[in-house]
Write an enzyme that holds these catalytic residues in place. Structure first.
Site, PDB file in Angstrom:
ATOM      1  N   LYS A   9      58.270  32.561  21.514  1.00  0.00           N
ATOM      2  CA  LYS A   9      57.598  31.757  22.615  1.00  0.00           C
ATOM      3  C   LYS A   9      57.573  29.876  23.062  1.00  0.00           C
ATOM      4  O   LYS A   9      57.748  29.685  22.023  1.00  0.00           O
ATOM      5  CB  LYS A   9      56.426  32.542  24.043  1.00  0.00           C
ATOM      6  CG  LYS A   9      56.193  34.277  23.522  1.00  0.00           C
ATOM      7  CD  LYS A   9      55.050  34.555  24.076  1.00  0.00           C
ATOM      8  CE  LYS A   9      55.076  35.774  23.702  1.00  0.00           C
ATOM      9  NZ  LYS A   9      53.951  36.816  24.124  1.00  0.00           N
ATOM     10  N   TYR A  49      60.464  42.988  29.389  1.00  0.00           N
ATOM     11  CA  TYR A  49      59.029  43.304  29.663  1.00  0.00           C
ATOM     12  C   TYR A  49      58.373  44.361  31.343  1.00  0.00           C
ATOM     13  O   TYR A  49      57.839  43.953  32.145  1.00  0.00           O
ATOM     14  CB  TYR A  49      57.915  41.853  30.563  1.00  0.00           C
ATOM     15  CG  TYR A  49      57.901  41.152  28.917  1.00  0.00           C
ATOM     16  CD1 TYR A  49      56.939  41.246  28.140  1.00  0.00           C
ATOM     17  CD2 TYR A  49      58.431  39.581  29.268  1.00  0.00           C
ATOM     18  CE1 TYR A  49      56.279  40.338  27.172  1.00  0.00           C
ATOM     19  CE2 TYR A  49      58.184  38.919  28.115  1.00  0.00           C
ATOM     20  CZ  TYR A  49      57.769  39.510  26.738  1.00  0.00           C
ATOM     21  OH  TYR A  49      56.815  38.200  26.152  1.00  0.00           O
ATOM     22  N   ASN A 112      50.130  32.828  24.022  1.00  0.00           N
ATOM     23  CA  ASN A 112      49.914  33.196  22.411  1.00  0.00           C
ATOM     24  C   ASN A 112      51.086  32.980  21.636  1.00  0.00           C
ATOM     25  O   ASN A 112      51.184  33.669  20.949  1.00  0.00           O
ATOM     26  CB  ASN A 112      49.925  34.966  22.297  1.00  0.00           C
ATOM     27  CG  ASN A 112      50.289  35.776  23.200  1.00  0.00           C
ATOM     28  OD1 ASN A 112      51.504  35.474  23.677  1.00  0.00           O
ATOM     29  ND2 ASN A 112      49.924  36.628  23.238  1.00  0.00           N
ATOM     30  N   HIS A 115      56.533  36.725  20.155  1.00  0.00           N
ATOM     31  CA  HIS A 115      56.545  38.363  20.494  1.00  0.00           C
ATOM     32  C   HIS A 115      56.857  39.122  19.622  1.00  0.00           C
ATOM     33  O   HIS A 115      57.250  38.798  18.207  1.00  0.00           O
ATOM     34  CB  HIS A 115      57.294  38.749  21.470  1.00  0.00           C
ATOM     35  CG  HIS A 115      57.782  39.821  21.853  1.00  0.00           C
ATOM     36  ND1 HIS A 115      57.024  40.998  22.771  1.00  0.00           N
ATOM     37  CD2 HIS A 115      58.420  40.207  20.896  1.00  0.00           C
ATOM     38  CE1 HIS A 115      57.391  41.552  22.319  1.00  0.00           C
ATOM     39  NE2 HIS A 115      58.651  42.222  21.376  1.00  0.00           N
ATOM     40  N   GLU A 126      64.791  45.897  21.830  1.00  0.00           N
ATOM     41  CA  GLU A 126      64.610  44.673  22.566  1.00  0.00           C
ATOM     42  C   GLU A 126      65.977  43.342  22.074  1.00  0.00           C
ATOM     43  O   GLU A 126      66.286  42.615  22.123  1.00  0.00           O
ATOM     44  CB  GLU A 126      63.144  43.800  21.783  1.00  0.00           C
ATOM     45  CG  GLU A 126      62.056  44.458  23.032  1.00  0.00           C
ATOM     46  CD  GLU A 126      60.898  44.294  22.217  1.00  0.00           C
ATOM     47  OE1 GLU A 126      60.384  44.138  21.702  1.00  0.00           O
ATOM     48  OE2 GLU A 126      59.767  45.164  23.361  1.00  0.00           O
TER      49      GLU A 126
HETATM   50  P1  DAT Z   1      52.125  42.065  23.205  1.00  0.00           P
HETATM   51  O1  DAT Z   1      52.537  40.564  22.838  1.00  0.00           O
HETATM   52  O2  DAT Z   1      50.268  41.700  21.680  1.00  0.00           O
HETATM   53  O3  DAT Z   1      52.722  43.037  22.851  1.00  0.00           O
HETATM   54  P2  DAT Z   1      51.197  43.255  25.185  1.00  0.00           P
HETATM   55  O4  DAT Z   1      53.175  44.071  24.629  1.00  0.00           O
HETATM   56  O5  DAT Z   1      50.259  44.468  25.680  1.00  0.00           O
HETATM   57  O6  DAT Z   1      51.694  42.193  24.182  1.00  0.00           O
HETATM   58  O7  DAT Z   1      51.819  42.402  26.577  1.00  0.00           O
HETATM   59  C1  DAT Z   1      52.666  41.441  26.726  1.00  0.00           C
HETATM   60  C2  DAT Z   1      52.415  39.250  27.085  1.00  0.00           C
HETATM   61  O8  DAT Z   1      52.264  39.725  28.338  1.00  0.00           O
HETATM   62  C3  DAT Z   1      51.403  39.136  26.115  1.00  0.00           C
HETATM   63  O9  DAT Z   1      51.814  38.812  24.911  1.00  0.00           O
HETATM   64  C4  DAT Z   1      50.626  38.081  26.649  1.00  0.00           C
HETATM   65  C5  DAT Z   1      51.031  38.656  28.048  1.00  0.00           C
HETATM   66  N1  DAT Z   1      49.816  39.403  28.874  1.00  0.00           N
HETATM   67  C6  DAT Z   1      49.428  40.891  28.563  1.00  0.00           C
HETATM   68  N2  DAT Z   1      48.274  41.231  28.552  1.00  0.00           N
HETATM   69  C7  DAT Z   1      47.878  40.094  29.987  1.00  0.00           C
HETATM   70  C8  DAT Z   1      47.181  39.218  30.468  1.00  0.00           C
HETATM   71  N3  DAT Z   1      45.698  40.885  31.010  1.00  0.00           N
HETATM   72  N4  DAT Z   1      46.832  38.129  31.016  1.00  0.00           N
HETATM   73  C9  DAT Z   1      47.391  37.526  31.016  1.00  0.00           C
HETATM   74  N5  DAT Z   1      49.474  37.636  30.372  1.00  0.00           N
HETATM   75  C10 DAT Z   1      48.643  39.006  29.816  1.00  0.00           C
HETATM   76 MG    MG Z   2      53.972  44.112  23.793  1.00  0.00          MG
END
Ligand code: DAT
Ligand code: MG
Length: 149
Positions: A9, A49, A112, A115, A126
């Site tokens: 990212k 997303y 973070n 991805h 994706e």
């Molecule tokens: P991952 O990236 O581990 O697959 P995810 O698909 O649940 O996690 O979410 C996608 C991204 O969105 C994640 O890397 C960071 C952001 N995100 C998820 N939950 C969040 C939250 N509660 N607050 C802020 N950003 C969040």
């Molecule tokens: Mg995810």
């Protein structure tokens, strides 16, 4: 063999962590089938997303992911989806174990670093968002004979 989609990212690129992420994937024996530096468009981000549309963090997530270049990859291995998720660590860096990318390099859930797709189906979806078929190489990966029984 399974394929997954990995993104370093904007924070990962800006913080000079591209090499560190690649090192961990390569060390594990994962094969890189596609790799490029791109700027994510609003359209790509919305498609990637879509499952999070309507969530409180969605707008911030889209503006972050489109804010600066990212590195996108197609990564292959026996259990590539799960392996990459394990290497990346928990979504919230606070829960990510030391030794994982997020555990070692991240502080904030919204920054973070990496991805990784959460299933084979997500991976295919994706990969289709970010790659043209001609950008994905199918080649003979010599270490395979020593990685897999
Ligand atoms: P991952 O990236 O581990 O697959 P995810 O698909 O649940 O996690 O979410 C996608 C991204 O969105 C994640 O890397 C960071 C952001 N995100 C998820 N939950 C969040 C939250 N509660 N607050 C802020 N950003 C969040
Ligand atoms: Mg995810």
């Amino acid at each position: 063999m399974e394929q997954t989609f990995v993104m370093i990212k904007p924070d990962g690129v800006q913080r000079g962590l591209v090499g560190q992420v690649l090192l961990r994937l390569e060390k594990k024996g994962l094969k890189i089938n596609g790799l490029k530096l791109i700027k994510v468009t609003e359209e790509m981000a919305g498609s990637h997303y879509q499952e999070h549309q309507g969530r409180g963090f969605y707008a911030g997530l889209i503006s972050y992911i489109t804010s600066a270049p990212v590195v996108v990859m197609v990564v292959e291995g026996k259990n590539a989806v799960q392996e990459v998720r394990k290497i990346n660590g928990a979504t919230n860096p606070l829960d990510a174990l030391p030794g994982t990318i997020r555990g070692d390099f991240a502080q904030d859930i919204g920054r973070n670093v990496v991805h990784g797709s959460d299933s084979v189906e997500s991976a295919q979806r994706e990969i289709d968002i970010y790659f043209e078929p001609r950008e994905i190489q199918d080649y003979n990966f010599l270490p395979e004979q020593w990685l897999y029984e």
